[in-house]
Motif scaffolding. Structure first.
Motif, PDB file in Angstrom:
ATOM      1  N   ASP A   1      33.776  43.212  25.920  1.00  0.00           N
ATOM      2  CA  ASP A   1      33.120  42.474  26.987  1.00  0.00           C
ATOM      3  C   ASP A   1      34.011  41.365  27.526  1.00  0.00           C
ATOM      4  OD1 ASP A   1      30.272  43.449  27.423  1.00  0.00           O
ATOM      5  OD2 ASP A   1      30.393  43.328  25.250  1.00  0.00           O
TER       6      ASP A   1
ATOM      7  N   TRP B   1      34.633  47.456  40.014  1.00  0.00           N
ATOM      8  CA  TRP B   1      34.589  47.216  38.580  1.00  0.00           C
ATOM      9  C   TRP B   1      35.943  47.448  37.928  1.00  0.00           C
ATOM     10  CZ3 TRP B   1      29.871  50.954  38.157  1.00  0.00           C
ATOM     11  CH2 TRP B   1      28.722  50.288  38.614  1.00  0.00           C
TER      12      TRP B   1
ATOM     13  N   SER C   1      30.048  37.666  28.933  1.00  0.00           N
ATOM     14  CA  SER C   1      29.202  38.692  29.539  1.00  0.00           C
ATOM     15  C   SER C   1      28.534  38.166  30.805  1.00  0.00           C
ATOM     16  CB  SER C   1      28.136  39.155  28.540  1.00  0.00           C
ATOM     17  OG  SER C   1      27.278  40.102  29.129  1.00  0.00           O
TER      18      SER C   1
ATOM     19  N   SER D   1      28.965  39.256  34.827  1.00  0.00           N
ATOM     20  CA  SER D   1      27.828  39.568  35.691  1.00  0.00           C
ATOM     21  C   SER D   1      27.858  38.717  36.958  1.00  0.00           C
ATOM     22  CB  SER D   1      26.522  39.337  34.941  1.00  0.00           C
ATOM     23  OG  SER D   1      26.406  40.214  33.842  1.00  0.00           O
TER      24      SER D   1
ATOM     25  N   PRO E   1      21.415  39.341  34.662  1.00  0.00           N
ATOM     26  CA  PRO E   1      22.723  39.665  34.074  1.00  0.00           C
ATOM     27  C   PRO E   1      22.699  41.001  33.351  1.00  0.00           C
ATOM     28  CG  PRO E   1      21.579  38.066  32.703  1.00  0.00           C
ATOM     29  CD  PRO E   1      20.718  38.276  33.933  1.00  0.00           C
ATOM     30  N   ASP E   2      23.902  41.542  33.111  1.00  0.00           N
ATOM     31  CA  ASP E   2      24.015  42.777  32.344  1.00  0.00           C
ATOM     32  C   ASP E   2      23.582  42.552  30.905  1.00  0.00           C
ATOM     33  OD1 ASP E   2      25.047  44.018  34.571  1.00  0.00           O
ATOM     34  OD2 ASP E   2      27.132  43.784  33.960  1.00  0.00           O
ATOM     35  N   SER E   3      23.286  43.651  30.214  1.00  0.00           N
ATOM     36  CA  SER E   3      22.957  43.569  28.793  1.00  0.00           C
ATOM     37  C   SER E   3      24.244  43.439  27.991  1.00  0.00           C
ATOM     38  CB  SER E   3      22.181  44.798  28.354  1.00  0.00           C
ATOM     39  OG  SER E   3      22.936  45.963  28.593  1.00  0.00           O
TER      40      SER E   3
ATOM     41  N   ARG F   1      28.610  40.210  40.849  1.00  0.00           N
ATOM     42  CA  ARG F   1      27.319  40.348  41.529  1.00  0.00           C
ATOM     43  C   ARG F   1      27.509  40.809  42.974  1.00  0.00           C
ATOM     44  NH1 ARG F   1      29.062  35.340  42.456  1.00  0.00           N
ATOM     45  NH2 ARG F   1      28.497  34.313  44.407  1.00  0.00           N
TER      46      ARG F   1
ATOM     47  N   ASP G   1      30.929  52.413  30.868  1.00  0.00           N
ATOM     48  CA  ASP G   1      29.558  52.436  31.372  1.00  0.00           C
ATOM     49  C   ASP G   1      29.270  53.586  32.331  1.00  0.00           C
ATOM     50  OD1 ASP G   1      29.327  50.165  29.886  1.00  0.00           O
ATOM     51  OD2 ASP G   1      29.367  48.778  31.581  1.00  0.00           O
TER      52      ASP G   1
ATOM     53  N   LYS H   1      35.240  48.878  32.299  1.00  0.00           N
ATOM     54  CA  LYS H   1      33.797  49.028  32.530  1.00  0.00           C
ATOM     55  C   LYS H   1      33.473  50.429  33.031  1.00  0.00           C
ATOM     56  CE  LYS H   1      29.911  47.028  35.132  1.00  0.00           C
ATOM     57  NZ  LYS H   1      29.022  46.842  33.969  1.00  0.00           N
TER      58      LYS H   1
ATOM     59  N   SER I   1      36.883  41.041  35.922  1.00  0.00           N
ATOM     60  CA  SER I   1      35.817  41.119  36.914  1.00  0.00           C
ATOM     61  C   SER I   1      35.934  40.012  37.946  1.00  0.00           C
ATOM     62  CB  SER I   1      34.448  41.023  36.230  1.00  0.00           C
ATOM     63  OG  SER I   1      34.213  42.139  35.413  1.00  0.00           O
TER      64      SER I   1
ATOM     65  N   TYR J   1      19.590  37.843  25.838  1.00  0.00           N
ATOM     66  CA  TYR J   1      20.760  38.130  25.025  1.00  0.00           C
ATOM     67  C   TYR J   1      20.467  38.185  23.523  1.00  0.00           C
ATOM     68  CZ  TYR J   1      23.893  37.601  29.025  1.00  0.00           C
ATOM     69  OH  TYR J   1      24.544  37.768  30.222  1.00  0.00           O
TER      70      TYR J   1
END
Length: 248
Positions: free
Chosen positions: A97, A171, A24, A28, A6-8, A32, A179, A175, A104, A50
């Motif tokens: 988030d 995305w 979060s 993710s 998963p993302d941070s 994916r 990002d 995001k 997403s 996490y």
């Protein structure tokens, strides 16, 4: 992690940790790639990833299980449901988030983009500009292909120069700005109201003219307090509900 990675996440201590982690991880999962593993890391490894307790992680996973996004099997582990339904409530809880997670997991088609005069209804957000760059996208359910919502984004021109349309197919704009472009987002103000489908919305979302929709407006600010993006999203009323969680 050898399983799905998963993302941070940078945690906001003013919001429930389990909620932030679940949103979060949800983003993710829904974002994916098809070739990524379906097996999730263990509760312990996810908690370490996490920076939360195992109990918090367990609560977050329980939320995702209730949505049908994951399934948990004793001794075998936790797995992403490949055919999980993407439709979900429109939830507002004040986290960037959470906004990314909400947007997403759906297949997006860029309908058009380019410079345009600042719309009259957005003039207060862009007082120093005559033009913005507008992006129009249609989002469809990843499994059925059914249209679920369509979005218009008005973005500052100097930021739009650094946006790749390929990223917008996968995305959310939030995001991409945070990002990829590197915008330091300080806050997003959200407004959701009931409206009736106009001819364009009815055509794009394949719903009857004047049927009920949810109209979302999100105004994104950078760390200098300047508006960088205004999103206007029309959600199908038969696929989404509006939920606000207020924490004491």
């Amino acid at each position: 992690m050898t399983a799905f990675a998963p993302d941070s996440l940078v945690l906001n201590r003013k919001l429930p940790l389990w909620y932030q982690v679940s949103q979060s991880l949800r983003a993710s999962i829904l974002g994916r790639r098809p070739d990524e593993p379906l097996r999730l890391p263990t509760e312990g490894r996810l908690a370490e990833h996490y920076g939360v307790s195992v109990l918090t992680m367990r609560q977050a996973l329980k939320e995702l299980e209730s949505e049908g996004l994951i399934s948990r099997h004793r001794r075998r582990g936790t797995f992403i449901e490949p055919t999980a339904q993407r439709g979900a409530p429109v939830r507002l809880l004040g986290s960037v988030d959470a906004i990314v997670a909400q947007q997403s997991g759906e297949r997006a088609t860029v309908l058009g983009h380019g410079p345009a005069p600042v719309p009259a209804e957005l003039a207060e957000h862009f007082p120093d500009l005559d033009e913005v760059v507008e992006y129009r996208r249609l989002r469809c359910d990843g499994s059925s292909g059914e249209p679920t919502n369509w979005a218009e984004n008005a973005v500052r021109p100097e930021l739009a120069e650094r946006i790749d349309l390929g990223d917008l197919a996968h995305w959310p704009m939030t995001k991409v700005l945070r990002d990829v472009v590197g915008v330091r987002i300080s806050r997003i103000t959200d407004t959701v109201e009931a409206r009736l489908a106009d001819p364009e919305t009815a055509r794009l979302l394949d719903v009857p003219l004047l049927s009920p929709i949810l109209h979302y407006t999100g105004v994104t600010y950078d760390d200098r307090g300047q508006v960088v993006d205004v999103a206007r999203i029309r959600y199908r009323g038969d696929r989404f509900s509006f939920t606000v969680t207020v924490e004491a």
